[in-house]
Design a protein around this motif. Structure first.
Motif, PDB file in Angstrom:
ATOM      1  N   PHE A   6       0.810  -1.213   0.000  1.00 22.78           N
ATOM      2  CA  PHE A   6       0.000   0.000   0.000  1.00 22.78           C
ATOM      3  C   PHE A   6       0.852   1.275   0.000  1.00 22.78           C
ATOM      4  CE2 PHE A   6      -2.693  -3.136   2.344  1.00 22.78           C
ATOM      5  CZ  PHE A   6      -3.725  -3.199   1.422  1.00 22.78           C
ATOM      6  N   LEU A   7       2.170   1.136   0.043  1.00 20.49           N
ATOM      7  CA  LEU A   7       3.047   2.298   0.183  1.00 20.49           C
ATOM      8  C   LEU A   7       3.557   2.806  -1.163  1.00 20.49           C
ATOM      9  CD1 LEU A   7       5.267   1.155   3.199  1.00 20.49           C
ATOM     10  CD2 LEU A   7       3.170   2.516   3.271  1.00 20.49           C
ATOM     11  N   SER A   8       3.727   4.112  -1.264  1.00 17.87           N
ATOM     12  CA  SER A   8       4.410   4.685  -2.423  1.00 17.87           C
ATOM     13  C   SER A   8       5.903   4.410  -2.285  1.00 17.87           C
ATOM     14  CB  SER A   8       4.161   6.185  -2.495  1.00 17.87           C
ATOM     15  OG  SER A   8       4.794   6.834  -1.398  1.00 17.87           O
ATOM     16  N   VAL A   9       6.613   4.586  -3.379  1.00 16.96           N
ATOM     17  CA  VAL A   9       8.063   4.391  -3.347  1.00 16.96           C
ATOM     18  C   VAL A   9       8.695   5.363  -2.356  1.00 16.96           C
ATOM     19  CG1 VAL A   9      10.187   4.535  -4.698  1.00 16.96           C
ATOM     20  CG2 VAL A   9       8.138   3.504  -5.702  1.00 16.96           C
ATOM     21  N   VAL A  10       8.219   6.608  -2.363  1.00 14.16           N
ATOM     22  CA  VAL A  10       8.761   7.628  -1.459  1.00 14.16           C
ATOM     23  C   VAL A  10       8.520   7.241  -0.006  1.00 14.16           C
ATOM     24  CG1 VAL A  10       8.559  10.023  -0.695  1.00 14.16           C
ATOM     25  CG2 VAL A  10       8.524   9.479  -3.134  1.00 14.16           C
ATOM     26  N   SER A  11       7.295   6.823   0.300  1.00  9.82           N
ATOM     27  CA  SER A  11       6.971   6.460   1.679  1.00  9.82           C
ATOM     28  C   SER A  11       7.774   5.249   2.134  1.00  9.82           C
ATOM     29  CB  SER A  11       5.470   6.169   1.803  1.00  9.82           C
ATOM     30  OG  SER A  11       5.136   5.831   3.125  1.00  9.82           O
ATOM     31  N   ALA A  12       7.905   4.254   1.261  1.00  6.43           N
ATOM     32  CA  ALA A  12       8.626   3.029   1.626  1.00  6.43           C
ATOM     33  C   ALA A  12      10.106   3.285   1.862  1.00  6.43           C
ATOM     34  CB  ALA A  12       8.440   1.980   0.538  1.00  6.43           C
ATOM     35  N   SER A  13      10.646   4.326   1.227  1.00  8.84           N
ATOM     36  CA  SER A  13      12.092   4.588   1.332  1.00  8.84           C
ATOM     37  C   SER A  13      12.445   5.517   2.480  1.00  8.84           C
ATOM     38  CB  SER A  13      12.600   5.180   0.015  1.00  8.84           C
ATOM     39  OG  SER A  13      12.003   6.450  -0.223  1.00  8.84           O
ATOM     40  N   ARG A  14      11.441   6.079   3.139  1.00  9.40           N
ATOM     41  CA  ARG A  14      11.740   7.037   4.216  1.00  9.40           C
ATOM     42  C   ARG A  14      12.401   6.349   5.408  1.00  9.40           C
ATOM     43  NH1 ARG A  14       6.687   9.917   2.973  1.00  9.40           N
ATOM     44  NH2 ARG A  14       7.291  11.928   2.106  1.00  9.40           N
ATOM     45  N   LEU A 266       1.472   1.670   9.254  1.00 14.09           N
ATOM     46  CA  LEU A 266       1.123   2.792   8.390  1.00 14.09           C
ATOM     47  C   LEU A 266       1.249   4.135   9.125  1.00 14.09           C
ATOM     48  CD1 LEU A 266      -1.951   1.357   6.433  1.00 14.09           C
ATOM     49  CD2 LEU A 266       0.451   1.453   5.738  1.00 14.09           C
ATOM     50  N   ILE A 267       0.824   4.168  10.390  1.00 10.77           N
ATOM     51  CA  ILE A 267       0.976   5.408  11.168  1.00 10.77           C
ATOM     52  C   ILE A 267       2.455   5.758  11.320  1.00 10.77           C
ATOM     53  CG2 ILE A 267       0.578   6.511  13.403  1.00 10.77           C
ATOM     54  CD1 ILE A 267      -1.952   6.187  11.729  1.00 10.77           C
ATOM     55  N   ASP A 268       3.303   4.754  11.499  1.00 11.47           N
ATOM     56  CA  ASP A 268       4.745   5.001  11.600  1.00 11.47           C
ATOM     57  C   ASP A 268       5.279   5.662  10.332  1.00 11.47           C
ATOM     58  OD1 ASP A 268       4.798   3.914  14.125  1.00 11.47           O
ATOM     59  OD2 ASP A 268       5.690   2.008  13.522  1.00 11.47           O
ATOM     60  N   ARG A 269       4.767   5.261   9.179  1.00 13.85           N
ATOM     61  CA  ARG A 269       5.174   5.865   7.900  1.00 13.85           C
ATOM     62  C   ARG A 269       4.748   7.335   7.838  1.00 13.85           C
ATOM     63  NH1 ARG A 269       9.153   3.892   5.356  1.00 13.85           N
ATOM     64  NH2 ARG A 269       9.620   2.843   7.294  1.00 13.85           N
ATOM     65  N   ILE A 270       3.553   7.608   8.335  1.00 12.00           N
ATOM     66  CA  ILE A 270       3.049   8.984   8.346  1.00 12.00           C
ATOM     67  C   ILE A 270       3.900   9.856   9.262  1.00 12.00           C
ATOM     68  CG2 ILE A 270       1.083  10.411   9.046  1.00 12.00           C
ATOM     69  CD1 ILE A 270      -0.697   8.007   8.098  1.00 12.00           C
ATOM     70  N   VAL A 271       4.304   9.317  10.396  1.00 10.61           N
ATOM     71  CA  VAL A 271       5.154  10.064  11.330  1.00 10.61           C
ATOM     72  C   VAL A 271       6.499  10.392  10.679  1.00 10.61           C
ATOM     73  CG1 VAL A 271       6.414   9.927  13.523  1.00 10.61           C
ATOM     74  CG2 VAL A 271       4.025   9.187  13.398  1.00 10.61           C
ATOM     75  N   LEU A 272       7.042   9.452   9.910  1.00 10.95           N
ATOM     76  CA  LEU A 272       8.295   9.716   9.198  1.00 10.95           C
ATOM     77  C   LEU A 272       8.123  10.872   8.208  1.00 10.95           C
ATOM     78  CD1 LEU A 272       9.685   6.126   8.486  1.00 10.95           C
ATOM     79  CD2 LEU A 272      10.443   7.760  10.223  1.00 10.95           C
ATOM     80  N   HIS A 273       6.968  10.928   7.558  1.00 16.48           N
ATOM     81  CA  HIS A 273       6.679  12.039   6.645  1.00 16.48           C
ATOM     82  C   HIS A 273       6.640  13.357   7.427  1.00 16.48           C
ATOM     83  CE1 HIS A 273       3.941  13.612   3.143  1.00 16.48           C
ATOM     84  NE2 HIS A 273       4.968  14.396   3.375  1.00 16.48           N
ATOM     85  N   MET A 274       6.002  13.351   8.582  1.00 12.20           N
ATOM     86  CA  MET A 274       5.900  14.564   9.397  1.00 12.20           C
ATOM     87  C   MET A 274       7.276  15.032   9.873  1.00 12.20           C
ATOM     88  SD  MET A 274       2.518  13.418  11.560  1.00 12.20           S
ATOM     89  CE  MET A 274       2.540  14.817  12.672  1.00 12.20           C
ATOM     90  N   GLN A 275       8.188  14.095  10.119  1.00  9.76           N
ATOM     91  CA  GLN A 275       9.512  14.467  10.601  1.00  9.76           C
ATOM     92  C   GLN A 275      10.244  15.384   9.632  1.00  9.76           C
ATOM     93  OE1 GLN A 275      11.830  11.000  11.555  1.00  9.76           O
ATOM     94  NE2 GLN A 275      10.678  10.536  13.419  1.00  9.76           N
ATOM     95  N   VAL A 276       9.937  15.253   8.344  1.00 11.41           N
ATOM     96  CA  VAL A 276      10.636  16.059   7.346  1.00 11.41           C
ATOM     97  C   VAL A 276       9.716  17.113   6.727  1.00 11.41           C
ATOM     98  CG1 VAL A 276      12.314  14.281   6.803  1.00 11.41           C
ATOM     99  CG2 VAL A 276      10.151  14.319   5.570  1.00 11.41           C
TER     100      VAL A 276
END
Length: 415
Positions: A6-14, A266-276
């Motif tokens: 369910f992840l985009s390439v960008v999200s999976a690589s964070r 999935l929430i962990d992935r969102i938090v990684l997005h928020m970090q940047v």
């Protein structure tokens, strides 16, 4: 469940931001000597204390120690005390089956967001994936997330499960990969003001299991329901629901406080997005709202949870009265000119004007010239140039007197 599909390439690589990770760990160790990160010294901040008087006459005080913390950087996912309070809230309201799962099974996790829209923007999943939804004010937002929109028919009871199943069953490879996401506003939907029935929610959740898609449950009007209904989160035995909640309608729209609840991976992935990106939601907003919630508690119209702030009876009854005022005005002045459904939650009346194919000019020119602000229906379509006979009227802000005054100037009455 394997969430990687369910992840985009960008999200999976964070990966985690080392500075943020160090900061979050250090926050849990009060005696830590902070030589990492770029935290400013709070003694240099000009604000020292704050005091708020709320509508029941009580006062909330933020002293110097709390103010220093409230003005400082904080954990990306939210301050721990608020996260704990929100987890208890979700368990009390929804009793999610995933609350006691392991992380790889989709354990319930929460992160605080700067309003619910930030959370929705951060749900950056599979790029260029097919995204199912009905009428929505977020078509352009979904497109910006790399989504291809698949419109699902709906009626006065919300999305039609049979129509959803037909789309999935008849999907062809030339249309791309099968949709992996369903975006839905289940209560008081924007713009139609309708709520999805319990039976339909159960049918849709079973389709999600059968066809393996995630449900993005955007529920900003949950606390403005006139009658309670179970949520997708309460049915989520698989860990396939991401739920978005908001305090904007009941505490403050300007303080911008919302939160996401969903499977930990999935929430962990969102938090990684928020970090940047946003780094975290305002610490001051979190601290002051938490003080409000803890001091005054929470009483819902249908359930006692020990506190009177969120969706107090007075809030629900205010919107019920506003809705009834607008319905009475519509019944009096528009009965032979238009059709509408009775809203069961939220703050919108979705009006279909008889005898015209498109309301855009009527709303954007004639109504505005008369000082009447409405939203034309085409703004809620995938193609915003597609004609629509609908208009959206909000009953949240105008006074009963103003609603009644509309009859003198509204061009709908002079077609």
């Amino acid at each position: 469940m394997d969430y990687s599909r369910f992840l985009s390439v960008v999200s999976a690589s964070r990966q985690g931001n080392p500075e943020r990770l160090t900061h979050d760990v250090a926050k849990k160790i009060p005696s830590a000597i902070m030589l990492s990160g770029d935290m400013p010294n709070p003694n240099s901040f000009p604000f020292k204390t704050a005091s708020f008087t709320i509508d029941d006459g009580t006062t909330i005080e933020i002293g110097e120690d709390l103010m220093k913390r409230a003005l400082q950087y904080s954990e990306t996912s939210g301050i721990p005390e608020l996260l704990s309070w929100l987890k208890d809230l979700q368990k009390s309201l929804h009793n999610p089956p995933t609350a006691n799962y392991s992380p790889d099974q989709g354990q319930m996790e929460i992160c605080v967001t700067t309003g619910s829209q930030e959370g929705l923007c951060k749900v950056r999943l599979k790029a260029k994936s097919n995204f199912m939804t009905d009428l929505s004010p977020f078509y352009q937002q979904l497109k910006a997330l790399g989504a291809n929109i698949v419109r699902v028919p709906s009626d006065k009871s919300g999305i039609i499960p049979k129509a959803l199943k037909d789309i999935l069953f008849k999907w062809r490879p030339e249309n791309g990969k099968k949709p992996k996401f369903l975006y839905i506003i289940p209560n008081g939907s924007n713009p139609a003001g309708i709520s999805l029935s319990t039976d339909r929610k159960k049918e849709i959740y079973q389709l999600a299991r059968e066809y393996d898609f995630l449900i993005i449950e955007d529920d900003p009007y949950y606390f403005l329901q006139f009658t309670k209904a179970p949520t997708f989160l309460s049915m989520d035995v698989d860990g396939r629901v991401i739920r978005s909640d908001s305090f904007s309608k009941i505490i403050s729209a300007g303080l911008r406080l919302g939160f996401l609840t969903g499977p930990k991976p999935l929430i962990d992935r969102i938090v990684l997005h928020m970090q940047v990106s946003t780094i975290h939601t305002s610490t001051f907003t979190q601290a002051s709202d938490l003080d409000l919630l803890q001091t005054n508690g929470l009483i819902l119209p249908w359930k006692q949870l020990g506190s009177p702030i969120l969706s107090r009876n007075i809030v629900v009854e205010f919107y019920r009265a506003q809705r009834n005022t607008m319905l009475a005005a519509a019944d009096k002045w528009l009965k032979d000119l238009a059709d509408w459904y009775v809203p069961t939650a939220g703050m919108f009346l979705w009006i279909k004007i008889k005898g015209i194919s498109d309301t855009h000019q009527l709303v954007m020119e004639k109504a505005l010239e008369k000082g009447i602000c409405l939203v034309p229906g085409r703004g809620f379509h995938r193609d915003s140039s597609e004609p629509s006979p609908y208009v959206r009227a909000s009953f949240s802000f105008a006074s009963p007197i103003q609603i009644d005054q509309v009859r003198a100037n509204c061009p709908l009455l002079h077609l």
